[in-house]
Design a protein around this motif. Structure first.
Motif, PDB file in Angstrom:
ATOM      1  N   PHE A   1      -6.391   0.586   5.758  1.00  0.00           N
ATOM      2  CA  PHE A   1      -5.550   1.329   4.535  1.00  0.00           C
ATOM      3  C   PHE A   1      -6.398   2.265   3.839  1.00  0.00           C
ATOM      4  O   PHE A   1      -7.617   2.296   3.975  1.00  0.00           O
ATOM      5  N   THR A   2      -5.791   3.260   3.200  1.00  0.00           N
ATOM      6  CA  THR A   2      -6.626   4.331   2.319  1.00  0.00           C
ATOM      7  C   THR A   2      -5.712   3.881   0.874  1.00  0.00           C
ATOM      8  O   THR A   2      -4.395   3.967   1.003  1.00  0.00           O
ATOM      9  N   ASP A   3      -6.391   4.123  -0.257  1.00  0.00           N
ATOM     10  CA  ASP A   3      -5.901   4.013  -1.378  1.00  0.00           C
ATOM     11  C   ASP A   3      -5.444   5.670  -1.833  1.00  0.00           C
ATOM     12  O   ASP A   3      -5.567   6.344  -1.033  1.00  0.00           O
ATOM     13  N   ARG A   4      -4.930   5.697  -3.056  1.00  0.00           N
ATOM     14  CA  ARG A   4      -4.379   7.069  -3.468  1.00  0.00           C
ATOM     15  C   ARG A   4      -5.435   8.126  -3.276  1.00  0.00           C
ATOM     16  O   ARG A   4      -5.070   9.275  -2.846  1.00  0.00           O
TER      17      ARG A   4
ATOM     18  N   VAL B   1       0.841  -1.172   0.018  1.00  0.00           N
ATOM     19  CA  VAL B   1       0.007   0.081   0.281  1.00  0.00           C
ATOM     20  C   VAL B   1       0.951   1.124   0.079  1.00  0.00           C
ATOM     21  O   VAL B   1       0.421   2.264  -0.786  1.00  0.00           O
ATOM     22  N   ARG B   2       1.846   1.180   0.846  1.00  0.00           N
ATOM     23  CA  ARG B   2       2.574   2.431   1.004  1.00  0.00           C
ATOM     24  C   ARG B   2       3.284   2.538  -0.403  1.00  0.00           C
ATOM     25  O   ARG B   2       3.858   3.801  -0.762  1.00  0.00           O
ATOM     26  N   ASP B   3       3.857   1.664  -0.898  1.00  0.00           N
ATOM     27  CA  ASP B   3       4.692   1.729  -2.203  1.00  0.00           C
ATOM     28  C   ASP B   3       3.905   2.226  -3.230  1.00  0.00           C
ATOM     29  O   ASP B   3       4.378   2.607  -4.332  1.00  0.00           O
ATOM     30  N   ALA B   4       2.619   1.801  -3.204  1.00  0.00           N
ATOM     31  CA  ALA B   4       1.685   2.475  -4.479  1.00  0.00           C
ATOM     32  C   ALA B   4       1.004   3.839  -4.036  1.00  0.00           C
ATOM     33  O   ALA B   4       0.333   4.178  -4.888  1.00  0.00           O
TER      34      ALA B   4
END
Length: 262
Positions: free
Chosen positions: A110-113, A87-90
C-alpha cells in the motif's frame, strides 16, 4: 518497544528489494552477521535473512526497471483485505492487492496519502519476524512524511495507532511517537518525522525507514562505507535514545543503525 508478540498494527516483517541479491547477501552477512536461506522455486527467488537461526527479514531480486532498491516495513493485520479497504477509504492506494503467499500468510502492498509505501502481513504459518529489538534485528521504524498530522490521521484510520508528542532533550520541538491501538507506552515502535527535518531523507520523498540495533553505531557506520555502502547521516547521539546513523547499502537501499540506550 518491539516484541515478537505481534498485535494488529505492529511491525512484524521487513524485506529487501535489490538488483544484486548475491552482493546484498555478502554485505549484510559481514555488516550484521546475518545468514541467508534461499527459498525454493515456489517462492520466486524470495529468501530469508537469518540471525542465530531466527528470521530477521526477507530479500528478493528486484530489477531497477521494477523498483528502486529499498527496505520495506510490514505491519500485522488479522484481515489484509479489510486493511486494503481501510487504506482506500483513508485516501491511500493499493498497488499490490492482497494475495496468498503459499501457506505462510497473506500480504498486501500500500501507499499512504503522501505516497509512502508500506506492506501488511496477515500471518498463517509464518507469524512474522523471529527476533526484534536485539542486536542485528529491527528495533524501530520511522515514517518521513510532509504532513505529520495528516499521516497520523491516515494510520489511525487504517491501524488505530495512537500517537504521543515527546519533547526533544533540551527543547526545540517534539517527536511524534507511534503506539499500537490502546497499548500504552510499552507498545511504542516508531515515529513520524517531518520530511524536511533530515535533508537526505527529504531527497528520497515520503518513506518508511527501518532501524537495526547494533553493538557500536560508529563502527557499523564505518563498516558500511568499507563494504561499499554510503553514510547519509553521520552518527548522531541523542540523550535518552542512543547513537544512530542513516546509511545505504551498496545498491542504494536505505536503513538506519542504532546503538540504543539500554
Amino acid at each position: 518497544m518491539l516484541t515478537t508478540r505481534f498485535v494488529d498494527g505492529s511491525p512484524n516483517w521487513m524485506d529487501l528489494g535489490t538488483p544484486d541479491l548475491e552482493g546484498a547477501k555478502a554485505f549484510y552477512t559481514v555488516l550484521l552477521g546475518w545468514d541467508f536461506e534461499a527459498g525454493g522455486p515456489e517462492t520466486g527467488g524470495y529468501g530469508m535473512f537469518m540471525l542465530d537461526g531466527k528470521t530477521v527479514g526477507g530479500a528478493m531480486t528486484v530489477t531497477e526497471e521494477q523498483a528502486k532498491p529499498s527496505w520495506s516495513v510490514y505491519f500485522r493485520s488479522a484481515d489484509v483485505a479489510a486493511t486494503a479497504q481501510a487504506v482506500r477509504d483513508a485516501g491511500g492506494t493499493v498497488p499490490f492487492e492482497p494475495m496468498d503467499v503459499l501457506e505462510y500468510g497473506r500480504m498486501g502492498g500500500f501507499t499512504d496519502r503522501a505516497g509512502a509505501y508500506f506492506g501488511v502481513w496477515q500471518p498463517k504459518q509464518n507469524p512474522g519476524l523471529g527476533v526484534v529489538n536485539e542486536q542485528g534485528s529491527l528495533c524501530w521504524a520511522e515514517l518521513y512524511t510532509p504532513d505529520v498530522p495528516a499521516a497520523a490521521a491516515f494510520y489511525d484510520a487504517v491501524f488505530g495507532w495512537d500517537t504521543i508528542q515527546t519533547p526533544y532533550p533540551g527543547g526545540g520541538g517534539a517527536y511524534t511517537v507511534i503506539r499500537t491501538a490502546g497499548g500504552g507506552e510499552e507498545t511504542s515502535f516508531g515515529g513520524l518525522v517531518p520530511l524536511d527535518a533530515v535533508p537526505v531523507r527529504a531527497a528520497s520523498g515520503p518513506h518508511w525507514l527501518p532501524y537495526i540495533e547494533v553493538e557500536d553505531c560508529d563502527a557499523a557506520a564505518a563498516a558500511v562505507e568499507q563494504l561499499g555502502g554510503k553514510l547519509t547521516l553521520e552518527p548522531t547521539e541523542m540523550e535518552g535514545v542512543g547513537t544512530f546513523a542513516n546509511v545505504e547499502d551498496p545498491y542504494g537501499a536505505a536503513f538506519a543503525v542504532i546503538r540504543s540506550v539500554q
